[in-house]
Design a protein around this motif. Sequence first.
Motif, PDB file in Angstrom:
ATOM      1  N   VAL A 199      20.770   4.180   9.838  1.00 30.14           N
ATOM      2  CA  VAL A 199      19.591   3.628  10.512  1.00 30.14           C
ATOM      3  C   VAL A 199      18.515   4.696  10.640  1.00 30.14           C
ATOM      4  CG1 VAL A 199      18.715   2.723  12.701  1.00 30.14           C
ATOM      5  CG2 VAL A 199      20.845   1.838  11.750  1.00 30.14           C
ATOM      6  N   LEU A 200      18.918   5.915  11.033  1.00 29.71           N
ATOM      7  CA  LEU A 200      17.953   7.007  11.166  1.00 29.71           C
ATOM      8  C   LEU A 200      17.304   7.335   9.818  1.00 29.71           C
ATOM      9  CD1 LEU A 200      19.846   9.433  13.593  1.00 29.71           C
ATOM     10  CD2 LEU A 200      17.924   7.914  14.120  1.00 29.71           C
ATOM     11  N   ILE A 201      18.098   7.346   8.753  1.00 28.56           N
ATOM     12  CA  ILE A 201      17.559   7.664   7.425  1.00 28.56           C
ATOM     13  C   ILE A 201      16.605   6.573   6.957  1.00 28.56           C
ATOM     14  CG2 ILE A 201      18.155   7.961   4.988  1.00 28.56           C
ATOM     15  CD1 ILE A 201      20.747   9.293   5.903  1.00 28.56           C
ATOM     16  N   ARG A 202      17.009   5.310   7.141  1.00 29.46           N
ATOM     17  CA  ARG A 202      16.203   4.196   6.620  1.00 29.46           C
ATOM     18  C   ARG A 202      14.897   4.024   7.371  1.00 29.46           C
ATOM     19  NH1 ARG A 202      18.120  -0.475   7.379  1.00 29.46           N
ATOM     20  NH2 ARG A 202      19.947  -0.024   8.656  1.00 29.46           N
ATOM     21  N   TYR A 203      14.976   4.120   8.716  1.00 26.56           N
ATOM     22  CA  TYR A 203      13.770   3.871   9.511  1.00 26.56           C
ATOM     23  C   TYR A 203      12.996   5.139   9.854  1.00 26.56           C
ATOM     24  CZ  TYR A 203      15.257  -0.946  10.201  1.00 26.56           C
ATOM     25  OH  TYR A 203      15.615  -2.255   9.991  1.00 26.56           O
ATOM     26  N   GLY A 204      13.688   6.287   9.880  1.00 23.06           N
ATOM     27  CA  GLY A 204      13.010   7.528  10.235  1.00 23.06           C
ATOM     28  C   GLY A 204      12.425   8.274   9.052  1.00 23.06           C
ATOM     29  N   PHE A 205      13.008   8.074   7.857  1.00 17.89           N
ATOM     30  CA  PHE A 205      12.528   8.804   6.667  1.00 17.89           C
ATOM     31  C   PHE A 205      12.057   7.865   5.563  1.00 17.89           C
ATOM     32  CE2 PHE A 205      13.515  10.661   2.470  1.00 17.89           C
ATOM     33  CZ  PHE A 205      12.572  11.680   2.478  1.00 17.89           C
ATOM     34  N   LEU A 206      12.931   6.937   5.138  1.00 15.97           N
ATOM     35  CA  LEU A 206      12.597   6.091   3.991  1.00 15.97           C
ATOM     36  C   LEU A 206      11.442   5.140   4.288  1.00 15.97           C
ATOM     37  CD1 LEU A 206      16.140   5.172   2.584  1.00 15.97           C
ATOM     38  CD2 LEU A 206      14.512   6.845   1.704  1.00 15.97           C
ATOM     39  N   LEU A 207      11.448   4.500   5.458  1.00 17.61           N
ATOM     40  CA  LEU A 207      10.394   3.536   5.770  1.00 17.61           C
ATOM     41  C   LEU A 207       9.009   4.189   5.825  1.00 17.61           C
ATOM     42  CD1 LEU A 207       9.606   0.643   6.421  1.00 17.61           C
ATOM     43  CD2 LEU A 207      10.109   1.102   8.836  1.00 17.61           C
ATOM     44  N   PRO A 208       8.814   5.302   6.562  1.00 18.24           N
ATOM     45  CA  PRO A 208       7.485   5.942   6.524  1.00 18.24           C
ATOM     46  C   PRO A 208       7.078   6.397   5.125  1.00 18.24           C
ATOM     47  CG  PRO A 208       8.783   6.791   8.352  1.00 18.24           C
ATOM     48  CD  PRO A 208       9.712   5.983   7.513  1.00 18.24           C
ATOM     49  N   LEU A 209       8.043   6.918   4.358  1.00 13.62           N
ATOM     50  CA  LEU A 209       7.755   7.358   2.991  1.00 13.62           C
ATOM     51  C   LEU A 209       7.301   6.188   2.134  1.00 13.62           C
ATOM     52  CD1 LEU A 209       7.928   9.444   0.656  1.00 13.62           C
ATOM     53  CD2 LEU A 209      10.323   8.785   0.404  1.00 13.62           C
ATOM     54  N   ARG A 210       8.007   5.079   2.242  1.00 13.31           N
ATOM     55  CA  ARG A 210       7.692   3.917   1.417  1.00 13.31           C
ATOM     56  C   ARG A 210       6.375   3.279   1.828  1.00 13.31           C
ATOM     57  NH1 ARG A 210      13.899   1.599   1.696  1.00 13.31           N
ATOM     58  NH2 ARG A 210      14.745   2.866   0.004  1.00 13.31           N
ATOM     59  N   VAL A 211       6.112   3.216   3.127  1.00 14.44           N
ATOM     60  CA  VAL A 211       4.837   2.655   3.578  1.00 14.44           C
ATOM     61  C   VAL A 211       3.682   3.507   3.072  1.00 14.44           C
ATOM     62  CG1 VAL A 211       3.406   2.217   5.609  1.00 14.44           C
ATOM     63  CG2 VAL A 211       5.795   1.498   5.595  1.00 14.44           C
ATOM     64  N   THR A 212       3.851   4.836   3.110  1.00 14.03           N
ATOM     65  CA  THR A 212       2.806   5.735   2.608  1.00 14.03           C
ATOM     66  C   THR A 212       2.547   5.505   1.125  1.00 14.03           C
ATOM     67  OG1 THR A 212       3.477   7.409   4.228  1.00 14.03           O
ATOM     68  CG2 THR A 212       2.113   8.145   2.391  1.00 14.03           C
ATOM     69  N   LEU A 213       3.625   5.353   0.352  1.00 17.07           N
ATOM     70  CA  LEU A 213       3.475   5.122  -1.087  1.00 17.07           C
ATOM     71  C   LEU A 213       2.846   3.759  -1.362  1.00 17.07           C
ATOM     72  CD1 LEU A 213       6.850   6.561  -2.443  1.00 17.07           C
ATOM     73  CD2 LEU A 213       4.563   7.501  -2.782  1.00 17.07           C
ATOM     74  N   ALA A 214       3.249   2.742  -0.589  1.00 20.68           N
ATOM     75  CA  ALA A 214       2.687   1.412  -0.793  1.00 20.68           C
ATOM     76  C   ALA A 214       1.186   1.392  -0.504  1.00 20.68           C
ATOM     77  CB  ALA A 214       3.409   0.396   0.092  1.00 20.68           C
ATOM     78  N   VAL A 215       0.796   2.038   0.595  1.00 16.37           N
ATOM     79  CA  VAL A 215      -0.631   2.112   0.930  1.00 16.37           C
ATOM     80  C   VAL A 215      -1.388   2.873  -0.148  1.00 16.37           C
ATOM     81  CG1 VAL A 215      -2.298   3.058   2.572  1.00 16.37           C
ATOM     82  CG2 VAL A 215      -0.255   1.882   3.406  1.00 16.37           C
ATOM     83  N   THR A 216      -0.783   3.955  -0.659  1.00 14.15           N
ATOM     84  CA  THR A 216      -1.417   4.738  -1.725  1.00 14.15           C
ATOM     85  C   THR A 216      -1.595   3.906  -2.989  1.00 14.15           C
ATOM     86  OG1 THR A 216      -0.433   6.777  -0.857  1.00 14.15           O
ATOM     87  CG2 THR A 216      -1.247   6.825  -3.119  1.00 14.15           C
ATOM     88  N   GLY A 217      -0.530   3.191  -3.403  1.00  8.60           N
ATOM     89  CA  GLY A 217      -0.602   2.389  -4.620  1.00  8.60           C
ATOM     90  C   GLY A 217      -1.612   1.256  -4.517  1.00  8.60           C
ATOM     91  N   ILE A 218      -1.584   0.524  -3.391  1.00 12.03           N
ATOM     92  CA  ILE A 218      -2.524  -0.589  -3.220  1.00 12.03           C
ATOM     93  C   ILE A 218      -3.951  -0.072  -3.079  1.00 12.03           C
ATOM     94  CG2 ILE A 218      -3.171  -2.502  -1.699  1.00 12.03           C
ATOM     95  CD1 ILE A 218      -0.197  -2.805  -1.028  1.00 12.03           C
ATOM     96  N   GLY A 219      -4.122   1.047  -2.347  1.00 12.89           N
ATOM     97  CA  GLY A 219      -5.464   1.611  -2.189  1.00 12.89           C
ATOM     98  C   GLY A 219      -6.063   2.058  -3.510  1.00 12.89           C
ATOM     99  N   LEU A 220      -5.253   2.722  -4.335  1.00 11.32           N
ATOM    100  CA  LEU A 220      -5.737   3.147  -5.649  1.00 11.32           C
ATOM    101  C   LEU A 220      -6.080   1.937  -6.521  1.00 11.32           C
ATOM    102  CD1 LEU A 220      -3.338   6.125  -6.481  1.00 11.32           C
ATOM    103  CD2 LEU A 220      -5.792   6.243  -6.010  1.00 11.32           C
ATOM    104  N   LEU A 221      -5.236   0.881  -6.437  1.00 13.42           N
ATOM    105  CA  LEU A 221      -5.500  -0.320  -7.228  1.00 13.42           C
ATOM    106  C   LEU A 221      -6.832  -0.951  -6.840  1.00 13.42           C
ATOM    107  CD1 LEU A 221      -4.298  -2.301  -9.345  1.00 13.42           C
ATOM    108  CD2 LEU A 221      -3.351  -3.599  -7.426  1.00 13.42           C
ATOM    109  N   LEU A 222      -7.098  -1.031  -5.535  1.00 18.59           N
ATOM    110  CA  LEU A 222      -8.349  -1.622  -5.068  1.00 18.59           C
ATOM    111  C   LEU A 222      -9.559  -0.803  -5.519  1.00 18.59           C
ATOM    112  CD1 LEU A 222      -7.411  -2.673  -1.411  1.00 18.59           C
ATOM    113  CD2 LEU A 222      -8.133  -4.204  -3.248  1.00 18.59           C
ATOM    114  N   VAL A 223      -9.476   0.503  -5.330  1.00 21.16           N
ATOM    115  CA  VAL A 223     -10.631   1.368  -5.615  1.00 21.16           C
ATOM    116  C   VAL A 223     -10.883   1.483  -7.115  1.00 21.16           C
ATOM    117  CG1 VAL A 223     -11.547   3.706  -5.408  1.00 21.16           C
ATOM    118  CG2 VAL A 223     -10.363   2.657  -3.468  1.00 21.16           C
TER     119      VAL A 223
END
Length: 464
Positions: free
Chosen positions: A167-191
């Motif tokens: 739980v700590l790995i998934r929500y404390g490390f993987l989830l923030p990492l993945r959200v950051t990458l998703a925002v980066t990918g979608i933001g680059l696609l839009l721009v």
Amino acid sequence: MAWFLFPVDNLLCMVLGISFTVWFTLLLVFIIVPAILGVSFGIRKLYMRTLLRIFEWATVRMERGAKEKNQHLYKPYSNSIIAKEPLSLEQEIQELRGSACSLNSEPEFEMADMLYFCRRGVASIVDDEVTKRFSAQELESWNLLTRSNYNFRHISLRLSFLWGVGVLIRYGFLLPLRVTLAVTGIGLLLVLTTLLGFLPRGTLRTCLSEKVHLMCYRICVRALTAIITYHHSENKPKNGGICVANHTTPIDVIILANDGCYSMVGQVHGGLMGAVQRAMVKSSPHIWFERSEVKDRHLVAKRLSDHVADKTKHPILIFPEGTCINNTSVMMFKKGSFEIACTVYPVAIKYDPRFGDAFWNSSEFGMVNYLLRMMSSWAVVCSVWYLPPMHRQAGEDAVQFANRVKAAIATQGGLVDLLWDGGLKRGKVKDAFKEEQQKLYSKVLVGEQEDQNEGRETTGKGNS
């Protein structure tokens, strides 16, 4: 007091600044840049193998705990509960009537015929092969996700500790990492797609658009820790054709677009999805329909035909089921995309449920909730098979062609081939299905007589 707080504030800002700098530097070096270049360091495959070993160990521990308590672990049915023999309606009724009565004799209704419909009705209730396709696929072993465990009473202290660490790995490390990458990918696609829209149409714009789309989708794939294996790449869809695939999740689009460029087809949305659609269509020829246009079959067919007629445009990506199925079967393909005179490229997608359930049950979870569940799962592991291109044969209508393509996808992906409409997820059985069963039984009663009468009429006309 204020003079004492200023150094603490400065120190806190400095630590946060350094942390964000290190965080984004690691993302840029180890994830974003490799995604742009299409390079993999093999970290995700090592991560997948490690998870499999942990899952196997957890299953052994639970089986040992159940054995010590002299209890049985819950095991889902991998096959159907009821063994069904592939017999026709006539054959089953013949068995019920017994050998003394033959269907070839004078046809009439018998009380024993009711047993056939009673048996089929009870079998459908006990082992409904349709409704269970709209719920999450059950697992043989626990994957350390609470949502997929049916054997809580057999969890030991070690397993509880391991689950807590997960739980700590998934929500404390993987989830923030993945959200950051998703925002980066979608933001680059839009721009980037918006900027490409200002370039004149031509080879340069098309080439840059392909690079941008591939780069952004690869970043989004890494935002899901997706491990994808592509088979038979020589059969990849080409321009001027339609790519059809079985549908499990909205992520199917990212999984396929990670390996090639496609023209999407869909309804115009609002909000963030609408912004992405408007940005994408500026740099690449996608097909978006207004809500009022979706039901206009002639308009849809014309726009699809015009698109595939232009060999410079990317292949169209369509999911003919029209809804998400839980990746255990393939349901009825809508015939619309098979009425277009072009090459069809079938693609089979199969997800590994041990790392996370990819099925999107839209009646239970919204899009945001579903994406958060996916980003808090262990990974997305799937296989993609590109099947040889298929064409509509002479004398074959659109429905027969759709069924032939569906059967090929089901066979390759190891999925159950069902004739039922995926629209049953939200609607009732259509009257046409009921009438079809009634016609089959009516043929048992009067079919032979009708055939004989038609034969006599034909013979009489020939003699006259």
